[in-house]
Design a protein around this motif. Structure first.
Motif, short mmCIF file in Angstrom:
data_model
loop_
_atom_site.label_atom_id
_atom_site.label_comp_id
_atom_site.label_asym_id
_atom_site.label_seq_id
_atom_site.Cartn_x
_atom_site.Cartn_y
_atom_site.Cartn_z
N GLY A 184 74.95 13.63 20.34
CA GLY A 184 74.23 13.25 19.15
C GLY A 184 74.95 12.23 18.30
N VAL A 185 74.30 11.85 17.23
CA VAL A 185 74.88 10.89 16.29
C VAL A 185 75.99 11.54 15.49
CG1 VAL A 185 74.39 9.44 14.28
CG2 VAL A 185 72.71 9.61 16.14
N LEU A 186 75.80 12.79 15.11
CA LEU A 186 76.76 13.49 14.26
C LEU A 186 77.92 14.06 15.07
CD1 LEU A 186 74.31 15.41 11.88
CD2 LEU A 186 75.36 13.15 11.57
N LYS A 187 79.00 14.37 14.37
CA LYS A 187 80.16 14.93 15.05
C LYS A 187 79.84 16.31 15.61
CE LYS A 187 82.42 17.04 11.02
NZ LYS A 187 83.67 17.07 10.22
N ASP A 188 80.58 16.70 16.59
CA ASP A 188 80.40 17.98 17.27
C ASP A 188 80.48 19.13 16.27
OD1 ASP A 188 80.53 20.23 18.87
OD2 ASP A 188 82.10 19.46 20.19
N PRO A 189 79.42 19.97 16.18
CA PRO A 189 79.44 21.08 15.23
C PRO A 189 80.13 22.33 15.76
CG PRO A 189 77.33 21.04 16.32
CD PRO A 189 78.12 19.86 16.86
N GLY A 190 80.76 22.21 16.93
CA GLY A 190 81.38 23.36 17.57
C GLY A 190 80.64 23.77 18.83
N PHE B 180 72.92 7.19 20.21
CA PHE B 180 71.83 8.16 20.15
C PHE B 180 70.85 7.85 19.02
CE2 PHE B 180 74.88 10.81 22.51
CZ PHE B 180 74.05 11.38 23.47
N ALA B 181 71.24 7.03 18.07
CA ALA B 181 70.43 6.80 16.87
C ALA B 181 69.03 6.30 17.22
CB ALA B 181 71.13 5.80 15.95
N ALA B 182 68.03 6.88 16.55
CA ALA B 182 66.65 6.44 16.75
C ALA B 182 66.47 5.01 16.24
CB ALA B 182 65.70 7.38 16.03
N PRO B 183 65.67 4.20 16.90
CA PRO B 183 65.43 2.82 16.43
C PRO B 183 64.90 2.81 15.00
CG PRO B 183 64.49 3.17 18.62
CD PRO B 183 64.90 4.51 18.12
N ARG B 184 65.35 1.87 14.20
CA ARG B 184 64.93 1.82 12.81
C ARG B 184 63.51 1.29 12.63
NH1 ARG B 184 67.97 5.29 12.39
NH2 ARG B 184 69.68 5.51 10.89
N TRP B 185 62.90 0.83 13.72
CA TRP B 185 61.50 0.45 13.62
C TRP B 185 60.59 1.67 13.79
CZ3 TRP B 185 59.24 1.56 18.29
CH2 TRP B 185 60.03 1.46 19.44
N TRP B 186 61.18 2.84 14.15
CA TRP B 186 60.42 4.08 14.14
C TRP B 186 60.16 4.50 12.70
CZ3 TRP B 186 62.63 8.07 18.21
CH2 TRP B 186 62.46 7.54 19.50
N TRP C 110 64.13 9.20 12.02
CA TRP C 110 65.45 8.59 12.12
C TRP C 110 66.55 9.59 12.46
CZ3 TRP C 110 65.78 4.60 7.49
CH2 TRP C 110 64.88 3.55 7.74
N HIS C 111 66.36 10.85 12.13
CA HIS C 111 67.42 11.84 12.38
C HIS C 111 67.10 12.75 13.58
CE1 HIS C 111 69.68 10.79 8.79
NE2 HIS C 111 68.52 10.71 8.16
N ASP C 112 66.10 12.37 14.35
CA ASP C 112 65.72 13.20 15.51
C ASP C 112 66.89 13.51 16.43
OD1 ASP C 112 63.15 13.09 14.56
OD2 ASP C 112 62.26 12.30 16.40
N PHE C 113 67.76 12.53 16.63
CA PHE C 113 68.80 12.67 17.65
C PHE C 113 70.19 12.86 17.04
CE2 PHE C 113 65.62 9.59 19.58
CZ PHE C 113 64.79 10.62 20.02
N LEU D 49 66.15 18.93 23.89
CA LEU D 49 65.98 19.71 22.67
C LEU D 49 66.62 18.85 21.58
CD1 LEU D 49 67.28 23.21 23.90
CD2 LEU D 49 64.89 22.54 23.64
N HIS D 50 65.87 18.58 20.51
CA HIS D 50 66.46 17.75 19.44
C HIS D 50 65.88 18.16 18.09
CE1 HIS D 50 62.88 15.22 18.88
NE2 HIS D 50 62.86 14.92 20.16
N MET D 51 66.28 17.49 17.04
CA MET D 51 65.88 17.86 15.70
C MET D 51 64.43 17.49 15.42
SD MET D 51 69.47 17.36 13.64
CE MET D 51 68.64 17.08 12.10
N ASP D 52 63.80 18.32 14.61
CA ASP D 52 62.36 18.23 14.37
C ASP D 52 62.02 17.25 13.25
OD1 ASP D 52 59.71 19.39 15.03
OD2 ASP D 52 59.76 20.03 12.94
N HIS D 53 60.88 16.56 13.41
CA HIS D 53 60.39 15.67 12.34
C HIS D 53 59.04 16.13 11.80
CE1 HIS D 53 59.15 13.71 16.27
NE2 HIS D 53 57.97 13.96 15.70
N GLY D 54 58.63 17.34 12.19
CA GLY D 54 57.43 17.92 11.61
C GLY D 54 56.16 17.77 12.40
N SER D 55 56.22 17.16 13.59
CA SER D 55 55.01 17.00 14.42
C SER D 55 55.42 16.88 15.88
CB SER D 55 54.23 15.76 13.98
OG SER D 55 55.01 14.59 14.12
N GLY D 56 54.42 16.66 16.76
CA GLY D 56 54.68 16.59 18.19
C GLY D 56 55.60 15.46 18.60
N THR D 57 56.11 15.55 19.83
CA THR D 57 57.10 14.60 20.35
C THR D 57 56.50 13.81 21.52
OG1 THR D 57 57.96 16.11 22.02
CG2 THR D 57 58.87 16.32 19.80
#
Length: 250
Positions: A142-148, A159-165, A170-173, A206-214
């Motif tokens: 992921g974009v963020l550091k390892d949480p353990g 991993f960062a989502a394209p900014r044209w999305w 933007w934080h999905d990954f 499996l990734h972070m949710d943005h409130g709707s389907g993928t």
């Protein structure tokens, strides 16, 4: 003079009424003893006490039929079950099951989303449906550091989502766990290699949710992803069992 005939409980020697009462008492006691069931104290002590009946605990992942259950490896001790609301629905529920002995215990659950158009048993690139099946979970990142994470974790800005999305994506990954569908195990989740060919799709996580389907992935809340990353253990050979409820139960 004729001797007096004995009758009933009359034995002579004391008054007939006393003799009759004593003898009748003895006789009644004997009859009662004969009529009562005999209990052998030794045998009674040796006889084990009856055990209360108990209901057998379910040994399979709930609501998963034999077809998919047989695909869960024998050495797997963790199952992430994704129960889709319907074949064409983007809504689902994720449940983590942990194996204790021969029983699968429900550990945690979360609301989730899957492909915008639902599920398919023949996933193709761009169909916006999540693949039905049983897949191993071996790599994370992921974009963020390892949480353990207990799974191998690759941190990268790639991993960062394209900014044209849309900004909501933007934080999905920020956190992802690769679903081993048409990918090479042991590589970062964003490795583009597709062993079965590009037409079969890939990059399903499996990734972070943005409130709707993928597009085809399964998405969960940030706390859920952090929990899974810290809990899924490669030594327990975790797998995901995923699909709409009808397909899962078949």
């Amino acid at each position: 003079m004729r001797p007096r005939r004995l009758s009933g409980c009359d034995h002579g020697g004391v008054s007939s009424d006393v003799r009759r009462a004593v003898a009748c008492g003895i006789l009644l006691a004997a009859l009662a003893a004969c009529a009562s069931p005999r209990t052998d104290p030794v045998r009674s002590a040796e006889r084990p006490a009856a055990r209360p009946a108990t209901a057998a605990a379910p040994t399979g992942v709930p609501d998963v039929g034999d077809r998919l259950r047989r695909l869960i490896p024998d050495d797997s001790g963790q199952v992430v079950a994704v129960y889709g609301d319907g074949r064409n629905s983007p809504d689902s529920t994720v449940v983590l099951f942990t194996k204790r002995g021969s029983v699968w215990e429900r550990t945690r659950s979360w609301p989730a989303h899957n492909g915008k158009k639902g599920w398919t048993t023949d996933h193709r690139e761009g169909d916006r449906r999540s693949p039905v099946g049983v897949f191993t979970l071996t790599d994370a990142g992921g974009v963020l550091k390892d949480p353990g994470s207990k799974l191998p974790y690759t941190r990268s800005a790639a991993f960062a989502a394209p900014r044209w999305w849309a900004e909501s994506h933007w934080h999905d990954f920020d956190y992802v766990i690769a679903i081993d569908y048409n990918r090479v195990k042991g590589t970062p989740p964003n490795d583009p290699t597709r062993p079965g060919g590009d037409a079969k799709g890939g990059g399903i996580w499996l990734h972070m949710d943005h409130g709707s389907g993928t597009s085809a992935c399964v998405s969960l809340s940030r706390p859920a992803m952090r929990y899974l990353l810290r809990t899924l253990d490669p030594d327990r050979h975790p797998v995901v069992v995923m699909g709409d409820r009808a397909d899962l139960a078949s």
